[in-house]
Design a protein around this motif. Structure first.
Motif, PDB file in Angstrom:
ATOM      1  N   ALA A  82       0.836  -1.213   0.000  1.00  0.00           N
ATOM      2  CA  ALA A  82       0.000   0.000   0.000  1.00  0.00           C
ATOM      3  C   ALA A  82       0.865   1.255   0.000  1.00  0.00           C
ATOM      4  O   ALA A  82       0.553   2.232  -0.684  1.00  0.00           O
ATOM      5  CB  ALA A  82      -0.939  -0.005   1.205  1.00  0.00           C
ATOM      6  N   LEU A  83       1.962   1.211   0.735  1.00  0.00           N
ATOM      7  CA  LEU A  83       2.881   2.349   0.741  1.00  0.00           C
ATOM      8  C   LEU A  83       3.396   2.617  -0.662  1.00  0.00           C
ATOM      9  O   LEU A  83       3.341   3.748  -1.155  1.00  0.00           O
ATOM     10  CB  LEU A  83       4.054   2.070   1.697  1.00  0.00           C
ATOM     11  CG  LEU A  83       5.273   2.984   1.568  1.00  0.00           C
ATOM     12  CD1 LEU A  83       4.926   4.424   1.878  1.00  0.00           C
ATOM     13  CD2 LEU A  83       6.395   2.488   2.451  1.00  0.00           C
ATOM     14  N   MET A  84       3.887   1.591  -1.333  1.00  0.00           N
ATOM     15  CA  MET A  84       4.459   1.784  -2.662  1.00  0.00           C
ATOM     16  C   MET A  84       3.406   2.162  -3.700  1.00  0.00           C
ATOM     17  O   MET A  84       3.688   2.920  -4.629  1.00  0.00           O
ATOM     18  CB  MET A  84       5.234   0.535  -3.087  1.00  0.00           C
ATOM     19  CG  MET A  84       6.481   0.266  -2.242  1.00  0.00           C
ATOM     20  SD  MET A  84       7.639   1.652  -2.158  1.00  0.00           S
ATOM     21  CE  MET A  84       8.216   1.693  -3.856  1.00  0.00           C
ATOM     22  N   GLU A  85       2.185   1.675  -3.541  1.00  0.00           N
ATOM     23  CA  GLU A  85       1.103   2.044  -4.465  1.00  0.00           C
ATOM     24  C   GLU A  85       0.782   3.529  -4.377  1.00  0.00           C
ATOM     25  O   GLU A  85       0.367   4.136  -5.362  1.00  0.00           O
ATOM     26  CB  GLU A  85      -0.150   1.222  -4.166  1.00  0.00           C
ATOM     27  CG  GLU A  85      -0.035  -0.224  -4.610  1.00  0.00           C
ATOM     28  CD  GLU A  85      -1.175  -1.094  -4.089  1.00  0.00           C
ATOM     29  OE1 GLU A  85      -2.172  -0.568  -3.563  1.00  0.00           O
ATOM     30  OE2 GLU A  85      -1.045  -2.335  -4.206  1.00  0.00           O
ATOM     31  N   ARG A  86       0.976   4.137  -3.232  1.00  0.00           N
ATOM     32  CA  ARG A  86       0.693   5.566  -3.050  1.00  0.00           C
ATOM     33  C   ARG A  86       1.751   6.459  -3.699  1.00  0.00           C
ATOM     34  O   ARG A  86       1.550   7.636  -3.869  1.00  0.00           O
ATOM     35  CB  ARG A  86       0.565   5.883  -1.565  1.00  0.00           C
ATOM     36  CG  ARG A  86      -0.737   5.415  -0.981  1.00  0.00           C
ATOM     37  CD  ARG A  86      -0.799   5.689   0.514  1.00  0.00           C
ATOM     38  NE  ARG A  86      -2.127   5.509   1.044  1.00  0.00           N
ATOM     39  CZ  ARG A  86      -2.689   4.338   1.336  1.00  0.00           C
ATOM     40  NH1 ARG A  86      -2.020   3.223   1.111  1.00  0.00           N
ATOM     41  NH2 ARG A  86      -3.904   4.265   1.829  1.00  0.00           N
ATOM     42  N   ARG A  87       2.911   5.893  -3.984  1.00  0.00           N
ATOM     43  CA  ARG A  87       4.007   6.623  -4.640  1.00  0.00           C
ATOM     44  C   ARG A  87       4.335   7.955  -3.957  1.00  0.00           C
ATOM     45  O   ARG A  87       4.350   9.010  -4.585  1.00  0.00           O
ATOM     46  CB  ARG A  87       3.700   6.859  -6.115  1.00  0.00           C
ATOM     47  CG  ARG A  87       3.541   5.588  -6.909  1.00  0.00           C
ATOM     48  CD  ARG A  87       3.424   5.829  -8.399  1.00  0.00           C
ATOM     49  NE  ARG A  87       4.736   6.229  -8.897  1.00  0.00           N
ATOM     50  CZ  ARG A  87       4.960   7.375  -9.549  1.00  0.00           C
ATOM     51  NH1 ARG A  87       4.002   8.207  -9.812  1.00  0.00           N
ATOM     52  NH2 ARG A  87       6.173   7.678  -9.959  1.00  0.00           N
TER      53      ARG A  87
END
Length: 154
Positions: free
Chosen positions: A81-86
């Motif tokens: 989820a962290l990486m999806e938020r960029r």
């Protein structure tokens, strides 16, 4: 106390210094992901994602991945989820020196990053390594407590 020559105490003044620096460096709509979601978001006034998710029902409701001294909050996280938020900026636990060593060690990590704790798991991810770099322009006083990673320009 001291952890591997990194300093943990006095979060508020260090967070204030880093938050004010981010406020000057970032665009007003830049997303900042943090593991310390107190003074840094407050003083930066930037949109913030709390990686450890105590204020995020998705993360807060997840089962703890680890147990131990950092429980319960530091054991619930979602690095996907962290990486999806960029986020443009990621403020990570511990100082620049320690995280540089961890990055070097984890650069060729062959295992599943999910098997590691959040501090190492993020650094072992290939998508993180490809898209983020340490920003050493941060105030020197903050670099022993936190590492700021900045997303590389596309």
């Amino acid at each position: 106390g001291w952890v591997s020559r990194d300093i943990i105490p006095r979060y508020t003044p260090i967070g204030e210094s880093l938050g004010l620096w981010l406020k000057q460096q970032a665009e007003p709509d830049d997303l900042v992901a943090v593991t310390a979601a107190g003074a840094i978001p407050y003083f930066s006034e930037l949109p913030t994602y709390d990686v450890l998710g105590l204020n995020d029902p998705h993360v807060r409701g997840r089962a703890a991945k680890r147990t131990g001294a950092w429980a319960p909050g530091h054991n619930r996280y979602d690095l996907d989820a962290l990486m999806e938020r960029r986020p443009r900026w990621i403020v990570w636990d511990f100082g620049v020196e320690l995280n540089r060593r961890r990055l070097s060690t984890l650069r060729n990590y062959k295992g599943d990053p999910e098997e590691l704790d959040y501090r190492r798991g993020l650094l072992a991810r290939k998508d993180f390594q490809a898209n983020y770099e340490i920003d050493t322009r941060t105030p020197a006083v903050t670099q022993r407590a936190y590492t700021v990673f900045r997303r590389r320009a596309p």
